[in-house]
Motif scaffolding. Sequence first.
Motif, PDB file in Angstrom:
ATOM      1  N   ALA A   1      17.857  30.617  36.162  1.00  0.00           N
ATOM      2  CA  ALA A   1      17.830  30.913  37.598  1.00  0.00           C
ATOM      3  C   ALA A   1      19.108  30.415  38.256  1.00  0.00           C
ATOM      4  O   ALA A   1      19.552  29.291  38.015  1.00  0.00           O
ATOM      5  CB  ALA A   1      16.614  30.262  38.247  1.00  0.00           C
ATOM      6  N   GLY A   2      19.705  31.275  39.052  1.00  0.00           N
ATOM      7  CA  GLY A   2      20.888  30.905  39.818  1.00  0.00           C
ATOM      8  C   GLY A   2      22.177  30.807  39.029  1.00  0.00           C
ATOM      9  O   GLY A   2      23.189  30.349  39.563  1.00  0.00           O
ATOM     10  N   LEU A   3      22.186  31.244  37.761  1.00  0.00           N
ATOM     11  CA  LEU A   3      23.409  31.154  36.958  1.00  0.00           C
ATOM     12  C   LEU A   3      24.509  32.015  37.563  1.00  0.00           C
ATOM     13  O   LEU A   3      24.300  33.185  37.884  1.00  0.00           O
ATOM     14  CB  LEU A   3      23.149  31.591  35.514  1.00  0.00           C
ATOM     15  CG  LEU A   3      24.362  31.549  34.579  1.00  0.00           C
ATOM     16  CD1 LEU A   3      24.888  30.121  34.436  1.00  0.00           C
ATOM     17  CD2 LEU A   3      24.013  32.121  33.231  1.00  0.00           C
ATOM     18  N   VAL A   4      25.676  31.424  37.712  1.00  0.00           N
ATOM     19  CA  VAL A   4      26.845  32.090  38.271  1.00  0.00           C
ATOM     20  C   VAL A   4      28.001  31.880  37.301  1.00  0.00           C
ATOM     21  O   VAL A   4      28.216  30.772  36.815  1.00  0.00           O
ATOM     22  CB  VAL A   4      27.199  31.495  39.658  1.00  0.00           C
ATOM     23  CG1 VAL A   4      28.486  32.066  40.201  1.00  0.00           C
ATOM     24  CG2 VAL A   4      26.059  31.723  40.635  1.00  0.00           C
ATOM     25  N   LEU A   5      28.750  32.956  37.006  1.00  0.00           N
ATOM     26  CA  LEU A   5      29.924  32.859  36.135  1.00  0.00           C
ATOM     27  C   LEU A   5      31.196  32.992  36.958  1.00  0.00           C
ATOM     28  O   LEU A   5      31.227  33.720  37.952  1.00  0.00           O
ATOM     29  CB  LEU A   5      29.917  33.949  35.062  1.00  0.00           C
ATOM     30  CG  LEU A   5      28.869  33.873  33.971  1.00  0.00           C
ATOM     31  CD1 LEU A   5      29.140  34.929  32.916  1.00  0.00           C
ATOM     32  CD2 LEU A   5      28.796  32.513  33.340  1.00  0.00           C
ATOM     33  N   GLY A   6      32.240  32.345  36.500  1.00  0.00           N
ATOM     34  CA  GLY A   6      33.542  32.387  37.172  1.00  0.00           C
ATOM     35  C   GLY A   6      34.353  33.606  36.797  1.00  0.00           C
ATOM     36  O   GLY A   6      35.472  33.480  36.314  1.00  0.00           O
ATOM     37  N   LEU A   7      33.766  34.787  36.979  1.00  0.00           N
ATOM     38  CA  LEU A   7      34.430  36.064  36.705  1.00  0.00           C
ATOM     39  C   LEU A   7      34.086  37.047  37.819  1.00  0.00           C
ATOM     40  O   LEU A   7      32.966  36.997  38.350  1.00  0.00           O
ATOM     41  CB  LEU A   7      33.952  36.658  35.382  1.00  0.00           C
ATOM     42  CG  LEU A   7      34.357  35.936  34.099  1.00  0.00           C
ATOM     43  CD1 LEU A   7      33.517  36.433  32.924  1.00  0.00           C
ATOM     44  CD2 LEU A   7      35.830  36.141  33.835  1.00  0.00           C
ATOM     45  N   PRO A   8      34.988  37.958  38.158  1.00  0.00           N
ATOM     46  CA  PRO A   8      34.657  38.982  39.149  1.00  0.00           C
ATOM     47  C   PRO A   8      33.541  39.899  38.632  1.00  0.00           C
ATOM     48  O   PRO A   8      33.489  40.217  37.436  1.00  0.00           O
ATOM     49  CB  PRO A   8      35.955  39.771  39.318  1.00  0.00           C
ATOM     50  CG  PRO A   8      37.025  38.895  38.778  1.00  0.00           C
ATOM     51  CD  PRO A   8      36.381  38.047  37.724  1.00  0.00           C
ATOM     52  N   ALA A   9      32.690  40.340  39.509  1.00  0.00           N
ATOM     53  CA  ALA A   9      31.559  41.198  39.132  1.00  0.00           C
ATOM     54  C   ALA A   9      32.028  42.466  38.430  1.00  0.00           C
ATOM     55  O   ALA A   9      31.440  42.872  37.422  1.00  0.00           O
ATOM     56  CB  ALA A   9      30.724  41.543  40.364  1.00  0.00           C
ATOM     57  N   GLU A  10      33.105  43.101  38.929  1.00  0.00           N
ATOM     58  CA  GLU A  10      33.543  44.364  38.331  1.00  0.00           C
ATOM     59  C   GLU A  10      34.076  44.157  36.911  1.00  0.00           C
ATOM     60  O   GLU A  10      33.873  45.003  36.040  1.00  0.00           O
ATOM     61  CB  GLU A  10      34.568  45.093  39.208  1.00  0.00           C
ATOM     62  CG  GLU A  10      35.860  44.362  39.452  1.00  0.00           C
ATOM     63  CD  GLU A  10      35.810  43.340  40.597  1.00  0.00           C
ATOM     64  OE1 GLU A  10      36.859  42.722  40.861  1.00  0.00           O
ATOM     65  OE2 GLU A  10      34.752  43.160  41.222  1.00  0.00           O
ATOM     66  N   VAL A  11      34.725  43.034  36.654  1.00  0.00           N
ATOM     67  CA  VAL A  11      35.230  42.740  35.304  1.00  0.00           C
ATOM     68  C   VAL A  11      34.057  42.490  34.362  1.00  0.00           C
ATOM     69  O   VAL A  11      33.984  43.073  33.276  1.00  0.00           O
ATOM     70  CB  VAL A  11      36.195  41.530  35.331  1.00  0.00           C
ATOM     71  CG1 VAL A  11      36.495  41.030  33.920  1.00  0.00           C
ATOM     72  CG2 VAL A  11      37.488  41.895  36.057  1.00  0.00           C
ATOM     73  N   LEU A  12      33.130  41.635  34.777  1.00  0.00           N
ATOM     74  CA  LEU A  12      31.970  41.325  33.943  1.00  0.00           C
ATOM     75  C   LEU A  12      31.139  42.582  33.688  1.00  0.00           C
ATOM     76  O   LEU A  12      30.714  42.847  32.559  1.00  0.00           O
ATOM     77  CB  LEU A  12      31.125  40.235  34.596  1.00  0.00           C
ATOM     78  CG  LEU A  12      29.976  39.679  33.774  1.00  0.00           C
ATOM     79  CD1 LEU A  12      30.447  39.148  32.425  1.00  0.00           C
ATOM     80  CD2 LEU A  12      29.252  38.589  34.557  1.00  0.00           C
ATOM     81  N   GLU A  13      30.949  43.391  34.719  1.00  0.00           N
ATOM     82  CA  GLU A  13      30.189  44.633  34.566  1.00  0.00           C
ATOM     83  C   GLU A  13      30.860  45.587  33.576  1.00  0.00           C
ATOM     84  O   GLU A  13      30.199  46.138  32.696  1.00  0.00           O
ATOM     85  CB  GLU A  13      30.013  45.319  35.917  1.00  0.00           C
ATOM     86  CG  GLU A  13      29.239  46.610  35.834  1.00  0.00           C
ATOM     87  CD  GLU A  13      29.051  47.281  37.185  1.00  0.00           C
ATOM     88  OE1 GLU A  13      28.424  48.351  37.212  1.00  0.00           O
ATOM     89  OE2 GLU A  13      29.527  46.739  38.206  1.00  0.00           O
TER      90      GLU A  13
END
Length: 191
Positions: free
Chosen positions: A65-77
């Motif tokens: 729950a609440g995990l956030v990564l230090g990457l832009p959403a479009e790159v990760l997607e």
Amino acid sequence: RERFLANIDADARRLTRLVQRLLELARADSLVARPSRTAVAPLLEALAERGRAQGLAVEVGVVPAGLVLGLPAEVLEDILWQLITNASQHGGEGVHVRLEADVEGEGRGRVVVRDDGKGISESNRARVFDAFFTTARERGGTGLGLTIAQSMLRAFGASLELLPSGLQPQRGAAFAVVEAAPRLWTGPASG
């Protein structure tokens, strides 16, 4: 004559795809990293829905729950979608893909894309990240997808890893997108 025209047309399509992938690689190599954070759970749910809409068997497993990564959403997607489509193309008939996330002992978040397909042979495991290596050339594969993904992640100090086959509970392949380091800042998450 018809056969030669068909061959020319097929070769032209393959070359067009190759040029497009080379342009993507050049863009990835010149990507400028801007600090960004992405909430993982909503992104994985959206990708699973996108996959199911295209007839793929994609499910989301455990995500803290609440995990956030230090990457832009479009790159990760983009990278996760590449891994999902790779699994569907190379895993065989009826392959299932599972998206999971966790935090490593060093505090680095990671997203794992795991499939129950044919897996990757030991000889191919050593070459899977080599540019232009593909087992799907006859189906239009260029062998650049994982190279582009690695290049995009490198701009953010993150990595793409092929997990050892011994760590998998079933047959298939598993890749992990691992962020560079734990974030010390707390800006808003995108995605």
